[in-house]
Design a protein around this motif. Structure first.
Motif, short mmCIF file in Angstrom:
data_model
loop_
_atom_site.label_atom_id
_atom_site.label_comp_id
_atom_site.label_asym_id
_atom_site.label_seq_id
_atom_site.Cartn_x
_atom_site.Cartn_y
_atom_site.Cartn_z
N ARG A 20 -10.55 8.77 -28.12
CA ARG A 20 -11.35 7.92 -27.24
C ARG A 20 -12.66 8.66 -27.03
O ARG A 20 -12.68 9.75 -26.48
CB ARG A 20 -10.63 7.68 -25.90
N GLN A 21 -13.77 8.09 -27.49
CA GLN A 21 -15.09 8.73 -27.46
C GLN A 21 -15.03 10.12 -28.08
O GLN A 21 -15.60 11.06 -27.57
CB GLN A 21 -15.61 8.74 -26.04
N GLY A 22 -14.29 10.25 -29.17
CA GLY A 22 -14.22 11.50 -29.91
C GLY A 22 -13.18 12.48 -29.40
O GLY A 22 -12.88 13.45 -30.07
N LYS A 23 -12.62 12.23 -28.22
CA LYS A 23 -11.64 13.17 -27.67
C LYS A 23 -10.23 12.67 -27.93
O LYS A 23 -9.93 11.50 -27.68
CB LYS A 23 -11.83 13.32 -26.15
N PRO A 24 -9.36 13.56 -28.42
CA PRO A 24 -7.97 13.13 -28.67
C PRO A 24 -7.26 12.75 -27.37
O PRO A 24 -7.39 13.45 -26.37
CB PRO A 24 -7.30 14.37 -29.28
N ILE A 25 -6.56 11.63 -27.40
CA ILE A 25 -5.73 11.22 -26.26
C ILE A 25 -4.31 11.02 -26.78
O ILE A 25 -4.09 10.90 -27.99
CB ILE A 25 -6.25 9.93 -25.58
N ASP A 26 -3.36 10.98 -25.88
CA ASP A 26 -1.96 10.82 -26.28
C ASP A 26 -1.74 9.38 -26.78
O ASP A 26 -1.81 8.44 -25.99
CB ASP A 26 -1.05 11.12 -25.10
N PRO A 27 -1.46 9.22 -28.09
CA PRO A 27 -1.27 7.86 -28.62
C PRO A 27 -0.10 7.13 -27.95
O PRO A 27 -0.12 5.91 -27.84
CB PRO A 27 -0.96 8.08 -30.11
N ALA A 28 0.89 7.89 -27.48
CA ALA A 28 2.06 7.26 -26.87
C ALA A 28 1.67 6.45 -25.63
O ALA A 28 2.38 5.52 -25.25
CB ALA A 28 3.10 8.32 -26.52
N LYS A 29 0.53 6.78 -25.02
CA LYS A 29 0.07 6.04 -23.83
C LYS A 29 -0.44 4.64 -24.21
O LYS A 29 -0.54 3.77 -23.36
CB LYS A 29 -1.02 6.81 -23.10
N LEU A 30 -0.80 4.45 -25.47
CA LEU A 30 -1.32 3.16 -25.93
C LEU A 30 -0.26 2.34 -26.66
O LEU A 30 -0.31 1.13 -26.67
CB LEU A 30 -2.49 3.37 -26.90
N LEU A 31 0.67 3.05 -27.30
CA LEU A 31 1.66 2.35 -28.13
C LEU A 31 2.73 1.69 -27.27
O LEU A 31 3.07 2.19 -26.21
CB LEU A 31 2.32 3.36 -29.08
N PRO A 32 3.26 0.56 -27.75
CA PRO A 32 4.31 -0.10 -26.97
C PRO A 32 5.57 0.77 -26.92
O PRO A 32 5.85 1.51 -27.86
CB PRO A 32 4.57 -1.39 -27.76
N PRO A 33 6.32 0.71 -25.83
CA PRO A 33 7.57 1.49 -25.75
C PRO A 33 8.55 1.02 -26.82
O PRO A 33 8.53 -0.14 -27.22
CB PRO A 33 8.11 1.21 -24.35
N ARG A 34 9.38 1.93 -27.29
CA ARG A 34 10.41 1.52 -28.26
C ARG A 34 11.66 2.37 -28.15
O ARG A 34 11.67 3.37 -27.50
CB ARG A 34 9.88 1.54 -29.68
#
Length: 129
Positions: free
Chosen positions: A115-129
């Motif tokens: 996000r704006q070049g900074k790594p963020i935790d993808p799990a916060k965006l991905l749907p739960p599974r």
């Protein structure tokens, strides 16, 4: 311009591959998540966007970078084969590569969201599974 256009709701993200997470987000050590799988398994775009980069980079192996908008990029690394070209538009769920182990100790997909070049935790965006 509508500022909300830079935010992709989580409903628009999907997991890029079916495997289990074998290493979680832990910046700066791990700037994304690592998802296990089998060589040749499809890697899919996690959201709609445009292919920014296709190639090979040290530490990432064969990788694809997709630009989703002015805020978000996603990175797909260690692929065996790459199925897209730079500047190509991709849809969420579209196959962009095949899983491999280029520049990795085992077959896995290294998946990053920036996000704006900074790594963020993808799990916060991905749907739960």
């Amino acid at each position: 311009p509508d500022a909300s256009a830079n935010l992709i709701p989580s409903t628009q993200w999907q997991w890029p591959t079916a495997g289990k997470v074998i290493d979680g987000f832990d910046a700066p050590r791990n700037k994304g998540i690592d998802i296990g799988g089998n060589e040749g398994e499809p890697v899919q775009a996690a959201a709609d966007g445009e292919v920014l980069y296709v190639g090979s980079t040290r530490g990432y192996g064969n990788l694809v970078i997709v630009k989703h908008n002015n805020t978000y990029l996603s990175v797909y690394a260690h692929n065996q084969t790459l199925a897209v070209k730079e500047d190509q538009a991709v849809k969420r769920g579209q196959k962009i590569a095949e899983m491999g182990a280029t520049d990795a100790e085992r077959v896995q997909l290294h998946f990053e969201v920036r996000r704006q070049g900074k790594p963020i935790d993808p799990a916060k965006l991905l749907p739960p599974r």
